[in-house]
Design a protein around this motif. Structure first.
Motif, PDB file in Angstrom:
ATOM      1  N   UNK A   1      31.319 -39.710   2.609  1.00  0.00           N
ATOM      2  CA  UNK A   1      30.578 -40.527   1.655  1.00  0.00           C
ATOM      3  C   UNK A   1      31.032 -41.980   1.716  1.00  0.00           C
ATOM      4  N   UNK A   2      32.339 -42.208   1.850  1.00  0.00           N
ATOM      5  CA  UNK A   2      32.857 -43.573   1.976  1.00  0.00           C
ATOM      6  C   UNK A   2      32.234 -44.269   3.191  1.00  0.00           C
ATOM      7  N   UNK A   3      32.238 -43.573   4.323  1.00  0.00           N
ATOM      8  CA  UNK A   3      31.693 -44.164   5.543  1.00  0.00           C
ATOM      9  C   UNK A   3      30.196 -44.407   5.395  1.00  0.00           C
ATOM     10  N   UNK A   4      29.502 -43.462   4.756  1.00  0.00           N
ATOM     11  CA  UNK A   4      28.057 -43.613   4.575  1.00  0.00           C
ATOM     12  C   UNK A   4      27.747 -44.844   3.735  1.00  0.00           C
ATOM     13  N   UNK A   5      28.512 -45.063   2.673  1.00  0.00           N
ATOM     14  CA  UNK A   5      28.264 -46.228   1.824  1.00  0.00           C
ATOM     15  C   UNK A   5      28.535 -47.521   2.588  1.00  0.00           C
ATOM     16  N   UNK A   6      29.675 -47.590   3.278  1.00  0.00           N
ATOM     17  CA  UNK A   6      29.999 -48.811   4.023  1.00  0.00           C
ATOM     18  C   UNK A   6      28.992 -49.050   5.146  1.00  0.00           C
TER      19      UNK A   6
ATOM     20  N   UNK B   1      25.860 -38.518  11.715  1.00  0.00           N
ATOM     21  CA  UNK B   1      26.317 -37.794  10.525  1.00  0.00           C
ATOM     22  C   UNK B   1      25.915 -38.525   9.259  1.00  0.00           C
ATOM     23  N   UNK B   2      25.933 -39.846   9.277  1.00  0.00           N
ATOM     24  CA  UNK B   2      25.475 -40.621   8.124  1.00  0.00           C
ATOM     25  C   UNK B   2      24.003 -40.358   7.879  1.00  0.00           C
ATOM     26  N   UNK B   3      23.206 -40.336   8.944  1.00  0.00           N
ATOM     27  CA  UNK B   3      21.784 -40.046   8.793  1.00  0.00           C
ATOM     28  C   UNK B   3      21.554 -38.667   8.203  1.00  0.00           C
ATOM     29  N   UNK B   4      22.321 -37.698   8.658  1.00  0.00           N
ATOM     30  CA  UNK B   4      22.214 -36.342   8.107  1.00  0.00           C
ATOM     31  C   UNK B   4      22.632 -36.317   6.641  1.00  0.00           C
ATOM     32  N   UNK B   5      23.648 -37.103   6.305  1.00  0.00           N
ATOM     33  CA  UNK B   5      24.105 -37.174   4.913  1.00  0.00           C
ATOM     34  C   UNK B   5      23.001 -37.695   4.007  1.00  0.00           C
ATOM     35  N   UNK B   6      22.298 -38.752   4.439  1.00  0.00           N
ATOM     36  CA  UNK B   6      21.180 -39.282   3.652  1.00  0.00           C
ATOM     37  C   UNK B   6      20.157 -38.197   3.375  1.00  0.00           C
ATOM     38  N   UNK B   7      19.780 -37.468   4.439  1.00  0.00           N
ATOM     39  CA  UNK B   7      18.707 -36.481   4.280  1.00  0.00           C
ATOM     40  C   UNK B   7      19.111 -35.338   3.353  1.00  0.00           C
ATOM     41  N   UNK B   8      20.343 -34.883   3.480  1.00  0.00           N
ATOM     42  CA  UNK B   8      20.793 -33.761   2.650  1.00  0.00           C
ATOM     43  C   UNK B   8      20.961 -34.195   1.196  1.00  0.00           C
TER      44      UNK B   8
ATOM     45  N   UNK C   1      35.927 -47.833  -6.024  1.00  0.00           N
ATOM     46  CA  UNK C   1      35.482 -48.957  -6.844  1.00  0.00           C
ATOM     47  C   UNK C   1      35.815 -50.283  -6.171  1.00  0.00           C
ATOM     48  N   UNK C   2      36.966 -50.352  -5.502  1.00  0.00           N
ATOM     49  CA  UNK C   2      37.366 -51.580  -4.807  1.00  0.00           C
ATOM     50  C   UNK C   2      36.461 -51.850  -3.608  1.00  0.00           C
ATOM     51  N   UNK C   3      36.096 -50.800  -2.871  1.00  0.00           N
ATOM     52  CA  UNK C   3      35.165 -50.957  -1.747  1.00  0.00           C
ATOM     53  C   UNK C   3      33.832 -51.496  -2.246  1.00  0.00           C
ATOM     54  N   UNK C   4      33.353 -50.951  -3.346  1.00  0.00           N
ATOM     55  CA  UNK C   4      32.086 -51.396  -3.919  1.00  0.00           C
ATOM     56  C   UNK C   4      32.181 -52.857  -4.365  1.00  0.00           C
ATOM     57  N   UNK C   5      33.272 -53.208  -5.032  1.00  0.00           N
ATOM     58  CA  UNK C   5      33.437 -54.570  -5.540  1.00  0.00           C
ATOM     59  C   UNK C   5      33.425 -55.590  -4.408  1.00  0.00           C
TER      60      UNK C   5
END
Length: 207
Positions: free
Chosen positions: A57-62, A14-21, A120-124
């Motif tokens: 999106x959270x899971x994709x970023x992590x 699903x993360x891979x599909x998210x990137x492509x879309x 923002x905390x996840x990113x930091x």
């Protein structure tokens, strides 16, 4: 006998599909239905994994941070000094299609993080890990800080913080410029910009 489902693998698909879309249509145009179809799932099959697009999106970023960290570890293994530092930075720079897709996901995540303290905390947390690693690599490469106007050196920590910040600004900013202006900010240009910065920071470094 019921089919055994590898749930972790499904999340990665699903993360891979998210990137492509996202790469094709942008965040606003990336619907859960489209992502499910791209991954080969029925629309309702996403709900147990990611009830909302925000959670996906959270899971994709992590996931891309973890994937980048794994590449960094592999790229720097057996390398030392400036060679290790450059290899580490190359894994953040969008130098190929995979890393460019990761950059698009990161940009979408940043857009949401502007108004979401939890994102923002996840990113930091993720960026602090990179900052600490860059500080160690800079020190190992012989970084000594810039000379002050009176000839005395500034406090090493302050000089190192500024140097790490400069590298972070370049590699993260490159994710935006390479996405928006790929003709002017292709792989060769990004590598040259990084080398220019590192050469300046390490000018006069211990051999």
């Amino acid at each position: 006998m019921p089919k055994i489902v590898d749930h972790d693998q499904r999340r990665v698909e699903l993360v891979g599909a998210t990137w492509r879309i996202i790469a094709e249509r942008g965040l606003d145009g990336a619907t859960m239905r489209d992502i499910a179809a791209e991954a080969g799932f029925a629309n309702g099959a996403l709900k147990p994994y990611f009830p909302t697009k925000d959670q996906l999106l959270d899971f994709a970023f992590e996931h891309i941070v973890a994937q980048t960290n794994a590449r960094m570890a592999a790229a720097t293994e057996g390398r030392t000094g400036l060679d290790a530092l450059r290899a580490y930075c190359h894994e953040i720079l969008p130098l190929d299609d995979e890393r460019l897709s990761e950059a698009r996901v990161a940009i979408a995540f940043w857009q949401k993080a502007l108004r979401d303290p939890s994102k923002a905390a996840v990113h930091a947390r993720s960026m602090e890990q990179w900052r600490e690693a860059l500080g160690g690599l800079l020190g190992a490469a012989g970084f000594r800080g810039a000379e002050a106007h009176d000839g005395a050196r500034p406090a090493p920590a302050a000089g190192l913080d500024a140097a790490v910040g400069a590298i972070m600004n370049l590699v993260l900013g490159a994710q935006i410029t390479a996405t928006l202006s790929p003709a002017q900010h292709g792989p060769d240009a990004l590598v040259a910009q990084l080398d220019c910065l590192l050469d300046g920071l390490l000018s006069g470094a211990d051999a």
